[in-house]
Write an enzyme that holds these catalytic residues in place. Structure first.
Site, short mmCIF file in Angstrom:
data_model
loop_
_atom_site.label_atom_id
_atom_site.label_comp_id
_atom_site.label_asym_id
_atom_site.label_seq_id
_atom_site.Cartn_x
_atom_site.Cartn_y
_atom_site.Cartn_z
N HIS A 71 -7.06 2.98 3.88
CA HIS A 71 -6.77 3.71 5.13
C HIS A 71 -8.05 3.94 5.95
O HIS A 71 -7.98 4.06 7.18
CB HIS A 71 -6.15 5.08 4.84
N GLU B 41 -2.41 8.20 8.04
CA GLU B 41 -1.03 7.72 7.92
C GLU B 41 -0.15 8.30 9.04
O GLU B 41 0.67 7.62 9.63
CB GLU B 41 -0.50 8.20 6.54
N ASP C 150 0.88 -1.17 0.00
CA ASP C 150 0.00 0.00 0.00
C ASP C 150 0.92 1.22 0.00
O ASP C 150 2.13 1.10 0.22
CB ASP C 150 -0.89 -0.01 1.26
N SER C 151 0.31 2.39 -0.20
CA SER C 151 1.11 3.62 -0.10
C SER C 151 1.65 3.79 1.33
O SER C 151 2.59 4.53 1.54
CB SER C 151 0.23 4.82 -0.44
N CYS D 53 -11.00 3.41 0.32
CA CYS D 53 -9.55 3.58 0.49
C CYS D 53 -9.19 2.72 1.68
O CYS D 53 -9.90 2.73 2.70
CB CYS D 53 -9.22 5.04 0.76
N CYS E 211 -4.35 -1.41 -2.00
CA CYS E 211 -4.50 0.03 -2.16
C CYS E 211 -5.46 0.25 -3.33
O CYS E 211 -5.19 -0.21 -4.45
CB CYS E 211 -3.13 0.63 -2.46
N1 DGL Z 1 -4.74 3.32 0.98
C1 DGL Z 1 -4.77 3.75 -0.37
C2 DGL Z 1 -6.05 3.50 -1.08
O1 DGL Z 1 -6.69 2.50 -0.77
C3 DGL Z 1 -4.03 5.00 -0.73
C4 DGL Z 1 -4.33 6.24 -0.02
C5 DGL Z 1 -3.34 7.28 -0.46
O2 DGL Z 1 -2.16 6.98 -0.38
O3 DGL Z 1 -3.77 8.34 -0.92
O4 DGL Z 1 -6.45 4.21 -1.96
#
Ligand code: DGL
Length: 275
Positions: A192, A155, A8-9, A190, A72
């Protein structure tokens, strides 16, 4: 033992890893948080493709993974086609906002979708949305809300900014709501956002069901891997779980301690930077 690469990011993909650990406890996992480049959601498609390629190459070459889980939504939306072309023999499982599930469970037919700008602006998301709208058993109205900054606040573990942004974006979403047809389902598009589920749920009220994708993605990964061996790992043990961060390993260790049943200490990962 099969090895599953997950990335993931940043720390968001831990919401998917948590479901993977529960669903496939006999596998070994290598998780990469590209925290040096998070958030992906406001980056160019090319940047997300290049970072995803570097991470996939590392996981294939250094860890001989059997399957890659792109934990992600943004990287799935922007980079999964490229990854599949680049690694034709590697099974790759992506994560997409759960529009189909939401359309099935919504009674009002009005569904909110929170996701990054990168995901919502992508061609892949537009296709998914039209497909679900065309095939749903009832007329479905999606209200899509980009949440700039929210993944970044989660994050950084910044709970007060997370709360403020959740408040701001749920209000913005509800401003587009038809008062006679209230949203009853909210898609967390997302990885997150499940870590802000409690606050989102408080803000939306008990009449709104939150939908995330960890468990279906874990089941899909299990299906791709085929039948497992009988070895069951102690869910609290760290053997078979490696956490790597291109940013702060300490922050990833902290997040994993909060959100995973397994204990593991993250290490630093150095990948070639973007030009
Ligand atoms: N967790 C990621 C997603 O599902 C990326 C969020 C991000 O880095 O902007 O989109």
């Amino acid at each position: 033992m099969k090895t599953i690469g997950v990335f993931d990011s940043g720390v968001g993909g831990l919401s998917v890893l948590r479901a993977l650990l529960a669903e496939i406890p006999e596998a070994a996992f290598v998780y990469v948080a590209d925290s040096a480049y998070a958030p992906y959601g406001e980056r160019s498609a090319q940047a997300v493709i290049e970072r995803s390629r570097r991470i996939a190459d590392h996981l294939v070459q250094q860890h001989a993974i059997d399957v890659l889980v792109v934990a992600c939504n943004t990287a799935t939306a922007l980079a999964i086609d490229d990854l599949r072309r680049a690694c034709p023999h590697l099974p790759i499982v992506g994560v997409e906002p759960a529009l189909k599930t939401a359309a099935t469970i919504s009674r009002s037919g009005h569904v909110g979708v929170l996701a990054t700008r990168g995901t919502l602006d992508s061609e892949r998301f537009a296709q998914l949305r039209s497909r679900v709208e065309a095939t749903a058993a009832q007329p479905i109205h999606f209200i899509c809300q980009p949440c700039d900054g929210l993944a970044d606040a989660i994050e950084r573990g910044d709970t007060s900014t997370t709360r403020l942004l959740c408040q701001h974006y749920t209000q913005a979403m509800r401003a587009h709501e038809d008062p006679s047809h209230r949203i009853d389902t909210l898609v967390l598009g997302c990885t997150h956002y499940p870590f802000a589920a409690e606050v989102l749920s408080q803000l939306c009220g008990s009449g709104v069901s939150l939908v995330e994708t960890g468990t279906p993605v874990a089941r899909r990964t299990r299906a791709v891997l085929g039948p497992g061996t009988a070895i069951q790992r102690d869910p609290g043990a760290s053997a078979g779980l490696q956490l790597l961060s291109t940013g702060s390993p300490a922050a990833l260790t902290d997040a994993a301690q909060r959100w995973l049943p397994a204990r593991a200490v993250a290490s630093s990962l150095v990948l070639e930077p973007l030009p």
